[in-house]
Design a protein around this motif. Structure first.
Motif, mmCIF file in Angstrom:
data_model
loop_
_atom_site.group_PDB
_atom_site.id
_atom_site.type_symbol
_atom_site.label_atom_id
_atom_site.label_comp_id
_atom_site.label_asym_id
_atom_site.label_seq_id
_atom_site.Cartn_x
_atom_site.Cartn_y
_atom_site.Cartn_z
ATOM 1 N N ALA A 129 -13.353 -34.648 2.293
ATOM 2 C CA ALA A 129 -14.208 -35.627 1.624
ATOM 3 C C ALA A 129 -14.774 -35.095 0.312
ATOM 4 O O ALA A 129 -15.120 -35.869 -0.591
ATOM 5 N N PHE A 130 -14.828 -33.768 0.174
ATOM 6 C CA PHE A 130 -15.416 -33.170 -1.033
ATOM 7 C C PHE A 130 -14.374 -32.869 -2.108
ATOM 8 O O PHE A 130 -14.719 -32.392 -3.185
ATOM 9 N N GLU A 131 -13.091 -33.144 -1.815
ATOM 10 C CA GLU A 131 -12.043 -32.843 -2.784
ATOM 11 C C GLU A 131 -12.157 -33.704 -4.042
ATOM 12 O O GLU A 131 -11.612 -33.348 -5.087
ATOM 13 N N VAL A 132 -12.835 -34.825 -3.947
ATOM 14 C CA VAL A 132 -13.006 -35.685 -5.111
ATOM 15 C C VAL A 132 -14.242 -35.307 -5.920
ATOM 16 O O VAL A 132 -14.482 -35.873 -6.990
ATOM 17 N N SER A 133 -15.025 -34.363 -5.421
ATOM 18 C CA SER A 133 -16.246 -33.978 -6.131
ATOM 19 C C SER A 133 -16.224 -32.510 -6.541
ATOM 20 O O SER A 133 -15.840 -32.187 -7.674
ATOM 21 N N ASN A 134 -16.559 -31.606 -5.632
ATOM 22 C CA ASN A 134 -16.695 -30.209 -6.068
ATOM 23 C C ASN A 134 -16.029 -29.182 -5.161
ATOM 24 O O ASN A 134 -16.413 -28.018 -5.140
ATOM 25 N N LEU A 135 -14.996 -29.589 -4.411
ATOM 26 C CA LEU A 135 -14.170 -28.649 -3.651
ATOM 27 C C LEU A 135 -12.789 -28.619 -4.305
ATOM 28 O O LEU A 135 -12.117 -29.642 -4.405
ATOM 29 N N HIS A 136 -12.368 -27.429 -4.741
ATOM 30 C CA HIS A 136 -11.145 -27.299 -5.534
ATOM 31 C C HIS A 136 -10.164 -26.308 -4.898
ATOM 32 O O HIS A 136 -10.582 -25.303 -4.330
ATOM 33 N N TYR A 137 -8.880 -26.607 -5.049
ATOM 34 C CA TYR A 137 -7.834 -25.682 -4.603
ATOM 35 C C TYR A 137 -7.033 -25.135 -5.783
ATOM 36 O O TYR A 137 -6.227 -24.235 -5.616
#
Length: 344
Positions: A129-137
């Motif tokens: 759910a946080f990939e669209v905000s501030n969790l990055h790969y």
């Protein structure tokens, strides 16, 4: 019918396309992603130092230059389509793709790197759910992290490099890794300390705490082997736990292809495989003395094309004429001189 079909559009595939064009071969590239450049897209702003004759340059600039060179002789491009199998039918190759298309070729060069790669994601409920905000790969733009509170999870070379570059942008960086020591270049590790990066050894992400609206990570809960649980407030989180590789292409192809570790193509220094007419270049190729650098991929590519040329035309020269004397480049050289004269 193409003379050579190159599976993979990264550095090895692009240089293969350039070199096969130089050798006047009808060429096709098939790439699973909708873009060329391969794994270099993972680090578009990271400085690349190991290409001979080029000063250090950002990954994106290297991609642009590789594409410009690789498409010099207008190879046919098939992008955004995954190859599902390679078969040999009456001494030519049938390359099948997931959209049902069939591509016939006299030779094939496998330039798939480590396979179709996807970053290993954080195995934690609700993390996506946080990939669209501030969790990055991946880190497509370092400026996003300027003067931010950043937590990076992972002990790889990329993790160390990202930590150093973000710290250089006055970010408050926490580097979290499972082992007691980081495995990287000594100078890079020393720079982490010099720039004040917070190092959390033998630690891992235990939980992600969201803000009140639930759309961003507000803090990361860490679990330490010896120090229990701590919480670190963050603005951005980067997870660099490596990549999953897809070996289904080679697994599903009926060819009796010799492999190493049930993945890599077992070849030789001339980039040949155990299948006549099938060659490999770049990280997918394995042999004694193999150089796993971009520079090594270029040599693999030239060797593979030379072998393919002789497979298609046995009387052909074993190697292409050097570029400074190659008739195929005369017209291109004239155009480049005209451009340079017009800009001076």
């Amino acid at each position: 019918m193409h003379d050579v079909t190159i599976i993979g559009g990264g550095p090895a595939g692009l240089f293969s396309a350039f070199y096969s064009g130089l050798r006047n071969m009808k060429t096709k590239i098939i790439e699973s992603h909708p873009y060329l450049g391969g794994k270099v897209h993972v680090y578009p702003e990271k400085m690349v130092w190991d290409v001979g004759g080029l000063p250090p340059l950002p990954g994106q600039q290297l991609i642009d230059q590789l594409i410009a060179q690789g498409t010099t002789f207008d190879p046919d491009l098939v992008l955004g389509v995954k190859v599902t199998s390679v078969k040999k039918v009456d001494e030519v190759f049938l390359v099948e793709t997931e959209d049902g298309s069939e591509h016939w070729s006299k030779t094939v060069i496998l330039a798939v790197g480590g396979g179709i790669i996807e970053p290993k994601k954080l195995e934690m409920e609700g993390a996506e759910a946080f990939e669209v905000s501030n969790l990055h790969y991946t880190v497509p733009s370092l400026q996003r992290f300027k003067e931010k509170r950043v937590l990076i999870s992972g002990g790889s070379h990329s993790s160390i490099d990202w930590a150093n570059e973000m710290a250089g942008l006055h970010a408050d960086v926490h580097l979290v890794y499972r082992k007691e020591e980081l495995k990287g270049h000594e100078a890079s590790i020393d720079l982490l300390v010099e720039q004040g990066v917070h190092l959390h050894e033998q630690s891992s992400i235990h939980a992600l705490a969201a803000n009140e609206s639930g759309d961003r990570i507000e803090s990361v809960v860490l679990e330490h082997v010896d120090a229990g649980i701590t919480s670190i407030p963050v603005d951005e989180v980067v997870v660099s736990h490596g990549f999953n590789r897809d070996a289904s292409l080679l697994d599903s192809s009926p060819l009796p292809l010799a492999r190493v570790d049930n993945f890599y193509v077992k070849g030789n220094a001339q980039s040949s495989s155990s299948i006549p007419g099938l060659y490999a270049a770049g990280d997918i190729l394995h042999h004694e003395g193999k150089l796993h650098l971009i520079a090594g991929a270029f040599q693999d590519a030239a060797n593979a094309v030379n072998q393919a040329k002789q497979h298609v035309a046995p009387d052909a020269d074993p190697r292409a004429m050097v570029s400074s004397h190659n008739e195929r480049l005369e017209e291109h050289n004239k155009k480049l001189k005209q451009i340079r004269m017009s800009t001076n």
